[in-house]
Design an enzyme around this catalytic site. Structure first.
Site, mmCIF file in Angstrom:
data_model
loop_
_atom_site.group_PDB
_atom_site.id
_atom_site.type_symbol
_atom_site.label_atom_id
_atom_site.label_comp_id
_atom_site.label_asym_id
_atom_site.label_seq_id
_atom_site.Cartn_x
_atom_site.Cartn_y
_atom_site.Cartn_z
ATOM 1 N N SER A 16 9.951 -3.041 7.237
ATOM 2 C CA SER A 16 9.992 -3.622 5.886
ATOM 3 C C SER A 16 10.502 -2.572 4.914
ATOM 4 C CB SER A 16 8.574 -4.041 5.478
ATOM 5 O OG SER A 16 8.515 -4.254 4.087
ATOM 6 N N TYR B 68 -0.177 -1.821 4.476
ATOM 7 C CA TYR B 68 1.104 -2.373 4.943
ATOM 8 C C TYR B 68 2.208 -1.313 4.867
ATOM 9 C CZ TYR B 68 4.915 -5.779 5.459
ATOM 10 O OH TYR B 68 6.022 -6.477 5.908
#
Ligand code: NAP
Length: 266
Positions: free
Chosen positions: A145, A158
């Site tokens: 990501s 995350y």
């Protein structure tokens, strides 16, 4: 759609029951691959595999949590029992929670995200690598990501997990250089899946979190479709990427996207 470039190959896609994983599974199946899908929800993963079989593909669904090394072993054993080999591993399963500042975060929830997003890909790669090295062929793709390199308030677990995943990819790539097996990572951008719905559901009114860009992108209708992301994944695990190893691909790289379009049209 380019000719069936994955005929005879076997692909494991973690998190293959919905979102990016399900879209990638559909395209890889269309390209001739046999699919092994995993997700925690048994009903959903079996339904996703049944949809592929309904379209004429070879596919199984295996309910498993990639955070659990024993369940990961079972996934790879099921792949071998059913299809005898593994050529492609897409480490796609991921969780976004907790979206909270560190001072308020539950430690177990934080640790679980690291388990799923970082240890999961390690467990999967550890189990398929001996097979891939033996057959001198394999493609490992880690779905990372942009948040791996762009810190965002409230997403420490995350961001940390994806930054770790990038480094894991680069170290693994060094270790397998020249073996016929490759490992790359991919930043998909903002894709229209349940994960984006989850992000938009967070109430930020009493916190420092700023999720406005996720709402804006959604309201502008500018989220990327999972089908477009699937094409990029197809390129990354197909023959076109054979000389790429240890590379982090980004869906906002126009030169690469042009290459993907040209190659898949050919
Ligand atoms: P999604 O719609 O939430 O789907 C996640 C998939 O992963 C589901 O199939 C889910 O099924 C599975 N999964 C979650 N935890 C799992 C676990 N512990 N073990 C096995 N399977 C698990 O997410 P998505 O948007 O498609 O995201 C896919 C990947 O892309 C993730 O790694 C995410 O971080 C990355 N990504 C997404 C975006 C985006 O905008 N959507 C942006 C950047 C990166 P179960 O819940 O049944 O397990």
């Amino acid at each position: 759609m380019a000719r069936k470039k994955l005929q005879g190959q076997v692909a494991i896609i973690t998190g293959g029951s919905r979102g990016i994983g399900a879209a990638a599974a559909a395209l890889l199946a269309e390209a001739g691959a046999a699919l092994v899908l995993t997700a925690r929800n048994a009903e959903q993963v079996e339904a996703a595999a049944a949809r592929l079989r309904g379209q004429g593909a070879r596919a199984i669904g295996v309910a498993a949590d990639v955070a659990d090394p024993e369940q990961v072993e079972e996934v790879v054993e099921s792949a071998l029992d059913q299809f005898n080999r593994v050529d492609i591993l897409v480490n796609n399963a991921g969780v976004i929670w907790p979206l909270e500042e560190v001072a308020e975060t539950d430690a177990d929830e934080w640790a679980y995200t690291i388990q799923v997003n970082l240890l999961g890909p390690f467990f999967m790669a550890r189990n398929v690598l001996p097979l891939m090295l033996d057959q001198k062929y394999g493609r490992i793709l880690n779905i990372s990501s942009g948040l791996a390199v762009n810190p965002m308030v409230g997403s420490s677990a995350y961001c940390t997990s994806k930054a770790g995943l990038d480094m894991f990819t680069r170290v693994l790539a060094l270790e397998i250089e020249g073996s016929g097996v490759t490992a790359n990572a991919f930043y998909p951008g903002m894709v229209d899946t349940d994960m984006q719905v989850d992000i938009r559901s967070v109430d930020t009114s009493e916190s420092k979190l700023d999720l406005s860009r996720f709402h804006e992108r959604y309201e502008q209708g500018a989220l990327i479709s999972p089908a477009d992301t699937a094409r990029q994944i197809y390129w990354l695990v197909g023959p076109w990427s054979r000389s790429q190893n240890g590379v982090i691909f980004r869906s906002n790289d126009p030169a690469w996207l042009q290459q993907v379009d040209a190659d898949l049209r050919a």
